[in-house]
Design an enzyme around this catalytic site. Structure first.
Site, PDB file in Angstrom:
ATOM      1  N   LYS A 194       3.590   2.182 -36.272  1.00 49.97           N
ATOM      2  CA  LYS A 194       4.911   2.386 -36.866  1.00 49.97           C
ATOM      3  C   LYS A 194       4.918   1.999 -38.342  1.00 49.97           C
ATOM      4  O   LYS A 194       4.255   1.041 -38.754  1.00 49.97           O
ATOM      5  CB  LYS A 194       5.936   1.546 -36.092  1.00 49.97           C
ATOM      6  CG  LYS A 194       7.377   1.661 -36.583  1.00 49.97           C
ATOM      7  CD  LYS A 194       8.279   0.794 -35.723  1.00 49.97           C
ATOM      8  CE  LYS A 194       9.715   0.775 -36.224  1.00 49.97           C
ATOM      9  NZ  LYS A 194      10.572  -0.103 -35.384  1.00 49.97           N
TER      10      LYS A 194
ATOM     11  N   SER B 269      14.636   1.703 -34.200  1.00 49.08           N
ATOM     12  CA  SER B 269      13.984   2.239 -35.380  1.00 49.08           C
ATOM     13  C   SER B 269      12.594   2.806 -35.112  1.00 49.08           C
ATOM     14  O   SER B 269      11.950   3.320 -36.022  1.00 49.08           O
ATOM     15  CB  SER B 269      13.887   1.142 -36.448  1.00 49.08           C
ATOM     16  OG  SER B 269      13.125   0.040 -35.986  1.00 49.08           O
TER      17      SER B 269
ATOM     18  N   SER C 290      14.859  -1.789 -31.011  1.00 49.82           N
ATOM     19  CA  SER C 290      14.135  -0.703 -31.670  1.00 49.82           C
ATOM     20  C   SER C 290      12.899  -0.194 -30.932  1.00 49.82           C
ATOM     21  O   SER C 290      12.367   0.850 -31.284  1.00 49.82           O
ATOM     22  CB  SER C 290      13.734  -1.117 -33.086  1.00 49.82           C
ATOM     23  OG  SER C 290      14.880  -1.227 -33.903  1.00 49.82           O
TER      24      SER C 290
END
Length: 471
Positions: free
Chosen positions: A75, A151, A175
């Protein structure tokens, strides 16, 4: 290379088994992942930085490590990878490159994973919608008009679209879990301190930030956790891992458990009918599996806890931007309007107020923890409905209060367990009539990740979850 049908038929553990048995080479597996990323990414915009040739060059064709050559994506948030840009979802930091790996990345690299690039994140992970000026809109593979969550939305969209079976993710208020829920995947937020955050972070966001993965299967989540879990040198605290590997633990179903469940918000307010239905059907499944299941809501002030923890979380940005003036937009050039509002809020927070929020969180978490004196597991809806349409959490305005109200309207169930540090997992138990995934959340006691994973694996064996969206 594997055909797309063969590729989509296997999770990470399954691919590793095929490589170990010699049915397919590790290089072919990595090349197939590259092909699938190139074919599927244009539709969803999940992978935003690639290093395909470097990953292939790093692969030892004679490697026998179990996960050698298995594809993985990191990520674009908080996870340095040596030589790979880390923008944190921000135009301002797109050219930032670190010369070291985080502890988690180093452990994945040592296990042989082929690190193929980065997945999209909103700026500084501030949103549950993965939409940014830096990377654009990440779309939900089940319906491109809807969001992939955030996220870790890039990770969720990459796995659910069939690019690869698992991807790195992080979670400070939901997230990992919200993208898992919206994309129909398994998403575990481990207990605080089980995975290390070093060497660049010690106690991230007062212990509210967690790091792990979104996966197609429970066993993949367990196998990755076996690789990454454990303290690193200099960590301020850690949660011990069990004596037995997680992947072996989940082979044995749990004993009869006391499970409490809710079909409303923590404050008693209603939730979307599909989320309620998912919780109800899961409660029945758990009862059919022999567990003692009782509808019972925890007695704590969820709104006060969420308010305190999100303000403490955003207030922590003051340390990241210490010394940076925030008096006007020119000072914060390159940041999105909502990020500017968050930085201004952080820099305007008095130290006493910031520290008082930590004390408030402790008081509310102690109250929440009493629930787990009576129950082994809490079952909740994953979110307030399936993935919303794009644009519901815009970063192009600066009303921080309205933004946070909308964020927790969408996701009222995740943040309390960032505050408490307890393990929590999303499972893809249901879909709407038009095909959008709907999930539930299982929460365990602190450090009982093994029990949470065992129950999730038991449910998985009794279910028929579809974790890849139709092509």
């Amino acid at each position: 290379m594997l055909t797309s049908e063969e590729w989509r038929a296997h999770d990470l553990v399954g691919l590793a088994a095929r490589a170990t048995s010699g049915q397919v080479s590790r290089r072919e597996i990595l090349q197939t992942a590259i092909r699938e990323i190139e074919a599927r990414n244009p539709a969803v915009n999940a992978v935003v930085v690639t290093r395909f040739e470097e990953a292939l060059d790093a692969l030892d064709d004679a490697a026998t490590d179990r996960f050698a050559g298995m594809p993985y994506l990191i990520k674009d948030l908080h996870a340095p990878v040596r030589g790979l840009p880390l923008a944190n979802g921000s135009v301002r930091f797109k050219d930032t490159v670190f010369d070291f790996d985080s502890t988690t990345v180093a452990r994945l690299r040592a296990a042989g994973f082929g690190l193929l690039g980065r997945t999209a994140s909103p700026e500084f992970g501030l949103s549950l919608a993965t939409e940014s000026v830096a990377w654009g809109i990440t779309r939900n593979p089940w319906n491109p008009d809807h969001g992939a969550g955030g996220s870790s939305g890039g990770a969720g969209a990459a796995v659910a679209s069939g690019m690869l079976p698992a991807a790195h993710a992080t979670d400070s208020a939901g997230s990992i879990r919200i993208p898992a829920a919206f994309n129909g995947l398994v998403g575990l937020k481990p207990t605080r301190g089980l995975n290390a955050f070093g060497p660049h972070r010690g106690d991230p966001n007062n212990g509210m930030s967690h790091e792990h993965a979104v996966t197609r299967s429970v066993r993949d989540s367990a196998a990755i956790l076996d690789i990454t879990a454990g303290p690193d040198a200099g960590c301020p605290y850690f949660t011990p891992r069990p004596d037995m590997p997680f992947e072996r633990l989940i082979e044995t179903p749990p004993e009869r458990l006391r499970i409490g469940f809710i079909t409303t918000r923590f404050d008693g307010g209603p939730v979307h009918r599909e989320s309620r239905a998912a919780a109800e059907m899961t409660a029945k499944l758990l009862s059919d599996l022999g567990h003692e299941v009782t509808e019972d809501r925890p007695d704590f002030d969820s709104n006060a806890l969420t308010e305190a923890m999100i303000r403490l979380l955003i207030g922590s940005l003051a340390g990241m931007f210490a010394g940076m003036p925030a008096d006007n937009d020119e000072d914060l050039h390159g940041f999105e309007p909502m990020t500017r509002a968050a930085i201004r809020f952080a820099q305007g927070t008095e130290l006493g107020t910031h520290l008082a929020r930590a004390a408030q969180i402790n008081a509310h978490v102690r109250q929440l923890a009493r629930y787990f004196e009576d129950y082994d597991i809490l079952l909740t809806p994953a979110a307030n409905g399936p993935a919303p349409l794009h644009g519901v959490l815009p970063m192009d305005h600066s009303d921080l209060d309205a933004f946070l109200d909308k964020l927790f309207e969408i996701s009222p169930f995740t943040a309390p367990f960032n505050a408490s540090g307890q393990p929590a997992i999303m499972l893809p138990v249901h879909r709407t009539a038009d095909g959008l995934p709907v999930a539930v959340q299982l929460v365990g006691r602190f450090a009982e990740d093994g029990l949470v994973l065992r129950l999730a694996a038991q449910m998985e064996r009794a279910s028929d979850w579809q974790t890849i969206a139709p092509a």
